[in-house]
Write a protein that holds these residues in place. Structure first.
Motif, PDB file in Angstrom:
ATOM      1  N   ASN A 129     -78.549 -35.862  63.469  1.00  0.00           N
ATOM      2  CA  ASN A 129     -78.132 -34.475  63.254  1.00  0.00           C
ATOM      3  C   ASN A 129     -78.763 -33.483  64.215  1.00  0.00           C
ATOM      4  OD1 ASN A 129     -76.269 -35.034  61.274  1.00  0.00           O
ATOM      5  ND2 ASN A 129     -77.841 -35.063  59.682  1.00  0.00           N
ATOM      6  N   GLU A 130     -79.925 -33.836  64.768  1.00  0.00           N
ATOM      7  CA  GLU A 130     -80.558 -32.876  65.682  1.00  0.00           C
ATOM      8  C   GLU A 130     -80.185 -33.119  67.141  1.00  0.00           C
ATOM      9  OE1 GLU A 130     -84.608 -31.302  64.817  1.00  0.00           O
ATOM     10  OE2 GLU A 130     -84.754 -33.170  63.668  1.00  0.00           O
ATOM     11  N   TYR A 131     -79.703 -34.305  67.439  1.00  0.00           N
ATOM     12  CA  TYR A 131     -79.435 -34.614  68.845  1.00  0.00           C
ATOM     13  C   TYR A 131     -78.005 -35.147  69.041  1.00  0.00           C
ATOM     14  CZ  TYR A 131     -80.419 -36.406  73.574  1.00  0.00           C
ATOM     15  OH  TYR A 131     -80.413 -36.647  74.927  1.00  0.00           O
ATOM     16  N   ALA A 132     -77.750 -36.348  68.544  1.00  0.00           N
ATOM     17  CA  ALA A 132     -76.463 -36.988  68.841  1.00  0.00           C
ATOM     18  C   ALA A 132     -75.272 -36.144  68.368  1.00  0.00           C
ATOM     19  CB  ALA A 132     -76.419 -38.379  68.210  1.00  0.00           C
ATOM     20  N   GLY A 133     -75.325 -35.648  67.134  1.00  0.00           N
ATOM     21  CA  GLY A 133     -74.191 -34.912  66.565  1.00  0.00           C
ATOM     22  C   GLY A 133     -73.848 -33.668  67.369  1.00  0.00           C
ATOM     23  N   PRO A 134     -74.816 -32.730  67.516  1.00  0.00           N
ATOM     24  CA  PRO A 134     -74.474 -31.522  68.271  1.00  0.00           C
ATOM     25  C   PRO A 134     -74.122 -31.791  69.731  1.00  0.00           C
ATOM     26  CG  PRO A 134     -76.772 -31.455  67.482  1.00  0.00           C
ATOM     27  CD  PRO A 134     -76.121 -32.653  66.872  1.00  0.00           C
ATOM     28  N   TYR A 135     -74.787 -32.759  70.332  1.00  0.00           N
ATOM     29  CA  TYR A 135     -74.500 -33.096  71.742  1.00  0.00           C
ATOM     30  C   TYR A 135     -73.054 -33.595  71.880  1.00  0.00           C
ATOM     31  CZ  TYR A 135     -74.733 -36.370  75.768  1.00  0.00           C
ATOM     32  OH  TYR A 135     -74.499 -37.088  76.912  1.00  0.00           O
TER      33      TYR A 135
ATOM     34  N   ALA B 159     -66.578 -29.006  64.710  1.00  0.00           N
ATOM     35  CA  ALA B 159     -66.832 -30.411  65.082  1.00  0.00           C
ATOM     36  C   ALA B 159     -68.209 -30.833  64.573  1.00  0.00           C
ATOM     37  CB  ALA B 159     -66.754 -30.580  66.592  1.00  0.00           C
ATOM     38  N   LEU B 160     -69.159 -29.930  64.678  1.00  0.00           N
ATOM     39  CA  LEU B 160     -70.523 -30.221  64.213  1.00  0.00           C
ATOM     40  C   LEU B 160     -70.544 -30.472  62.706  1.00  0.00           C
ATOM     41  CD1 LEU B 160     -73.198 -30.359  65.583  1.00  0.00           C
ATOM     42  CD2 LEU B 160     -73.639 -28.013  64.902  1.00  0.00           C
ATOM     43  N   ALA B 161     -69.825 -29.614  61.977  1.00  0.00           N
ATOM     44  CA  ALA B 161     -69.769 -29.780  60.518  1.00  0.00           C
ATOM     45  C   ALA B 161     -69.129 -31.132  60.177  1.00  0.00           C
ATOM     46  CB  ALA B 161     -68.970 -28.641  59.891  1.00  0.00           C
ATOM     47  N   VAL B 162     -68.083 -31.502  60.913  1.00  0.00           N
ATOM     48  CA  VAL B 162     -67.413 -32.785  60.663  1.00  0.00           C
ATOM     49  C   VAL B 162     -68.377 -33.931  60.981  1.00  0.00           C
ATOM     50  CG1 VAL B 162     -65.510 -34.303  61.349  1.00  0.00           C
ATOM     51  CG2 VAL B 162     -65.094 -31.868  61.047  1.00  0.00           C
ATOM     52  N   ALA B 163     -69.115 -33.774  62.086  1.00  0.00           N
ATOM     53  CA  ALA B 163     -70.055 -34.838  62.476  1.00  0.00           C
ATOM     54  C   ALA B 163     -71.143 -35.021  61.422  1.00  0.00           C
ATOM     55  CB  ALA B 163     -70.690 -34.519  63.825  1.00  0.00           C
ATOM     56  N   GLU B 164     -71.552 -33.913  60.807  1.00  0.00           N
ATOM     57  CA  GLU B 164     -72.647 -34.000  59.838  1.00  0.00           C
ATOM     58  C   GLU B 164     -72.202 -34.521  58.488  1.00  0.00           C
ATOM     59  OE1 GLU B 164     -74.604 -30.222  59.925  1.00  0.00           O
ATOM     60  OE2 GLU B 164     -75.516 -30.655  61.877  1.00  0.00           O
ATOM     61  N   GLY B 165     -70.950 -34.416  58.191  1.00  0.00           N
ATOM     62  CA  GLY B 165     -70.492 -34.915  56.885  1.00  0.00           C
ATOM     63  C   GLY B 165     -68.996 -34.734  56.747  1.00  0.00           C
TER      64      GLY B 165
END
Ligand code: HEM
Length: 398
Positions: free
Chosen positions: A140-146, A171-177
């Protein structure tokens, strides 16, 4: 075979016959289950997820993937999303071929080269945020936002800064959950941005421009197809590459010294595929039989669905020696992590580039990556082969 072993095999057979991709119980013994399947019932039937034949051996997975006329991608979702059909992943040729011919050129290494510097900068700025702390939760701190930032930048490259920021936040929200609501929002956003691009009379050579101004062969592209392409590019590129970065980081924590291997740029050509083979980010996809067909002695009737297990194929010892371990220094080829046949991943160059840059930047700044003592390593059940969280600590380089 001892009584205990016989009971164990019976238990695995029973679990396999109800295998559910969302079951934590199945997930806990997943590798045992698929080893059992490959050995004893390579085309097993499960009543889970609405009923599927589970294809577990490498050779059978290849056969299904390479015969799209018998094993169709239409009407076959493994996980119903509630979304309309997504072109090209939910289509067969000729529509799928037309979509790939239109979009493939945008995802070659050369076409992606102009984005390389932004990928480096994005990775560096995210590392800046946690480097002083000496720890990070890598997904969540690196791979997702990147991944979220770069993917939306490449796919929606014709947007205004404000639109792009909104796309990245979503996209970030989707990546996180990912939830059905978030997928629906993502879809609505793709629809909205497509409409705006049409109104603006978009030109140039990005994804949006090609979808608005291009054709599928000699016919216009329908709005549903345009939106589908945008949606699947975002959805297909997000969880997968994010998971891959998390999975590789986890492996680094388990093998002290491996980190140094990745400091050698040759790792990308030499080793990256071995990581993707062992922990294939896309665990499985589905197909539907278009006719009665026999697969490894099992009759699959027209209309029945098959679950093609890329993860199991990639651990098949008939294809890969010592398949449950990372084995470097050996010519291993032919893994199925990016799929096979006509639907083979359109984003494989992009994924490789993002993974390469993510580790190049990370390993320039940190060393001795290890799991924090409280790390709770859990492989989440579902269509992905992904960890819930990868909590690491590290020393700074220099
Ligand atoms: C490590 C990262 C990735 C993995 C493991 C992966 C895996 C896969 C697999 C297994 C398929 C085949 C699906 C099927 O046969 O039904 C596929 C297709 C696809 N992928 Fe990826 N993918 C990755 C990254 C990406 C990226 C970065 C993008 C976007 C740029 C992307 C977009 C797509 C699309 C649009 C398809 C459908 C292609 C078609 O139907 O012709 N993927 N991917």
């Amino acid at each position: 075979m001892t009584m205990h072993q016989a009971d164990k095999q019976q238990d695995l057979a029973e679990q396999l016959s109800h295998f559910d991709i969302f079951s934590w119980e199945n997930q806990r013994v997943k590798w045992e289950l698929f080893a059992h399947a490959r050995e004893r019932c390579p085309v097993a039937h499960t009543d889970g997820n609405g009923g599927f034949y589970i294809v577990s051996r490498y050779d059978d997975v290849r056969r299904v993937m390479e015969d799209w006329e018998t094993f169709s991608s239409t009407e076959s979702p493994l996980v119903p999303t509630g979304l309309p059909s997504l072109c090209p992943i939910d289509d067969d040729p000729p529509v799928q071929t037309a979509a790939r011919q239109l979009l493939n050129p945008l995802f070659s290494r050369t076409a992606l080269a102009p984005h390389e510097e932004a990928m480096h900068q994005t990775a560096r700025s995210l590392i800046d945020e946690f480097i002083d702390r000496g720890s990070a939760e890598i997904l969540n701190e690196y791979a997702g936002p990147y991944i979220g930032r770069m993917l939306t930048k490449v796919i929606f490259n014709d947007l205004t800064d404000e639109e792009l920021e909104a796309a990245q936040a979503l996209a970030l929200a989707v990546a996180e959950g990912a939830t059905p609501e978030l997928y629906a929002q993502l879809f609505a956003m793709c629809t909205e941005y497509l409409e705006r691009a049409k109104k603006r009379g978009i030109t140039g050579d990005g994804v949006l421009a090609r979808l608005v101004n291009g054709r599928f062969g000699d016919r216009p592209i329908s709005q549903e197809e345009q939106i589908g392409c945008l949606g699947i590019l975002v959805m297909g590129g997000l969880d997968t590459t994010r998971a891959a970065i998390g999975n590789i980081t986890y492996r680094l924590t388990q093998h002290p010294g491996l980190e140094d291997r990745l400091r050698d740029p040759a790792w990308v050509r030499r080793d990256m595929d071995e990581f993707l083979r062992l922990d294939s980010p896309v665990a499985a996809m589905a197909r539907v039989a278009t006719r009665d067909v026999e697969l490894n002695g099992v009759l699959i009737k027209k209309g029945e669905r098959v679950q093609v297990r890329f993860d199991s194929a990639n651990r098949d010892t008939a294809k890969f020696r010592d398949a449950d371990r990372l084995v470097f220094d050996e010519a291993r080829s032919g893994h199925t992590a990016f799929g096979m046949g006509v639907h083979r991943c359109i984003g494989s160059n992009m994924a490789r580039m993002q993974i390469e840059i993510a580790f190049e930047e990370l390993l320039k700044r940190v060393r001795n990556i290890r799991l924090v003592s409280t790390a709770d390593i859990q492989w989440v059940p579902g269509q992905s082969n992904a960890l819930h969280a990868v909590d690491i600590e590290f020393d700074r380089v220099g």
